[in-house]
Design a protein around this motif. Structure first.
Motif, PDB file in Angstrom:
ATOM      1  N   THR A   1       0.842  -1.194   0.000  1.00  0.00           N
ATOM      2  CA  THR A   1       0.000   0.000   0.000  1.00  0.00           C
ATOM      3  C   THR A   1       0.881   1.249   0.000  1.00  0.00           C
ATOM      4  N   GLU A   2       0.559   2.192  -0.873  1.00  0.00           N
ATOM      5  CA  GLU A   2       1.316   3.441  -0.956  1.00  0.00           C
ATOM      6  C   GLU A   2       1.189   4.219   0.354  1.00  0.00           C
ATOM      7  N   LYS A   3       2.308   4.691   0.869  1.00  0.00           N
ATOM      8  CA  LYS A   3       2.334   5.445   2.108  1.00  0.00           C
ATOM      9  C   LYS A   3       2.469   6.931   1.790  1.00  0.00           C
ATOM     10  N   PRO A   4       1.955   7.804   2.638  1.00  0.00           N
ATOM     11  CA  PRO A   4       1.330   7.543   3.928  1.00  0.00           C
ATOM     12  C   PRO A   4      -0.120   7.097   3.770  1.00  0.00           C
ATOM     13  N   TYR A   5      -0.579   6.381   4.781  1.00  0.00           N
ATOM     14  CA  TYR A   5      -1.980   6.001   4.855  1.00  0.00           C
ATOM     15  C   TYR A   5      -2.358   5.821   6.311  1.00  0.00           C
TER      16      TYR A   5
ATOM     17  N   ASP B   1     -18.626   3.877  26.322  1.00  0.00           N
ATOM     18  CA  ASP B   1     -17.569   4.458  25.505  1.00  0.00           C
ATOM     19  C   ASP B   1     -17.225   3.485  24.386  1.00  0.00           C
ATOM     20  N   LEU B   2     -16.974   4.018  23.227  1.00  0.00           N
ATOM     21  CA  LEU B   2     -16.570   3.204  22.085  1.00  0.00           C
ATOM     22  C   LEU B   2     -15.178   3.643  21.651  1.00  0.00           C
ATOM     23  N   PRO B   3     -14.172   2.765  21.816  1.00  0.00           N
ATOM     24  CA  PRO B   3     -12.814   3.122  21.419  1.00  0.00           C
ATOM     25  C   PRO B   3     -12.651   3.178  19.899  1.00  0.00           C
ATOM     26  N   VAL B   4     -11.902   4.164  19.453  1.00  0.00           N
ATOM     27  CA  VAL B   4     -11.535   4.313  18.047  1.00  0.00           C
ATOM     28  C   VAL B   4     -10.017   4.408  18.019  1.00  0.00           C
ATOM     29  N   ARG B   5      -9.399   3.534  17.251  1.00  0.00           N
ATOM     30  CA  ARG B   5      -7.935   3.512  17.161  1.00  0.00           C
ATOM     31  C   ARG B   5      -7.528   3.846  15.736  1.00  0.00           C
ATOM     32  N   ILE B   6      -6.603   4.779  15.625  1.00  0.00           N
ATOM     33  CA  ILE B   6      -6.159   5.228  14.312  1.00  0.00           C
ATOM     34  C   ILE B   6      -4.651   5.015  14.232  1.00  0.00           C
ATOM     35  N   TRP B   7      -4.242   4.332  13.179  1.00  0.00           N
ATOM     36  CA  TRP B   7      -2.835   3.982  12.969  1.00  0.00           C
ATOM     37  C   TRP B   7      -2.315   4.712  11.734  1.00  0.00           C
ATOM     38  N   PRO B   8      -1.507   5.767  11.896  1.00  0.00           N
ATOM     39  CA  PRO B   8      -0.886   6.403  10.725  1.00  0.00           C
ATOM     40  C   PRO B   8       0.364   5.625  10.312  1.00  0.00           C
ATOM     41  N   TYR B   9       0.465   5.273   9.052  1.00  0.00           N
ATOM     42  CA  TYR B   9       1.625   4.544   8.521  1.00  0.00           C
ATOM     43  C   TYR B   9       2.398   5.451   7.567  1.00  0.00           C
ATOM     44  N   VAL B  10       3.734   5.477   7.737  1.00  0.00           N
ATOM     45  CA  VAL B  10       4.600   6.261   6.855  1.00  0.00           C
ATOM     46  C   VAL B  10       5.776   5.397   6.415  1.00  0.00           C
TER      47      VAL B  10
END
Length: 126
Positions: free
Chosen positions: A30-34, A52-61
């Motif tokens: 996959t082309e980065k960043p994403y 509460d509803l957890p939301v996890r965000i992973w930035p990839y570079v």
């Protein structure tokens, strides 16, 4: 909720070029960043009629410097914090930033990342 978060990130961070994915969609080529967005697991709270509803965000570079992860993480926080997000059903919600994980190098994907943790409150339907 997932689509509202995705749309806000795509709208706010042009360098992502629309690359905001669910976990199974990204891979080593996959082309980065994403960014990968995960949602899940009801967390206990003091809310009588909600959770509460957890939301996890992973930035990839690319494997260059964790400074790039820092910069992208800041853009993600700036895009989401204090903003009303609206689902297609008209539900309006906000995310609260609650911290991040450790810097991580993923050798399989040859990428740098760090988990960003957010949470939103959800009212139980009756």
């Amino acid at each position: 909720m997932r689509n509202a978060i995705r749309e806000k990130l795509v709208e706010s961070i042009c360098e992502l070029k629309g690359h905001v994915f669910e976990p199974f969609m990204a891979g080593p080529n996959t082309e980065k960043p994403y960014v990968v967005v995960t949602i899940g697991g009801e967390a206990t709270t003091n809310m009588r009629y909600g959770f509460d509803l957890p939301v996890r965000i992973w930035p990839y570079v690319e494997r260059t410097s964790f400074k790039e992860v820092d910069d992208l993480a800041k853009k993600i926080r700036d895009a989401l914090l204090g903003k009303d997000l609206t689902t297609k059903c008209g539900l309006v919600f906000r995310l609260r930033y609650v911290g991040s994980g450790e810097d991580f190098y993923d050798p399989e994907w040859d990428a740098l990342t760090r988990r960003l943790d957010f949470v939103t409150n959800v009212v139980r339907g009756g």
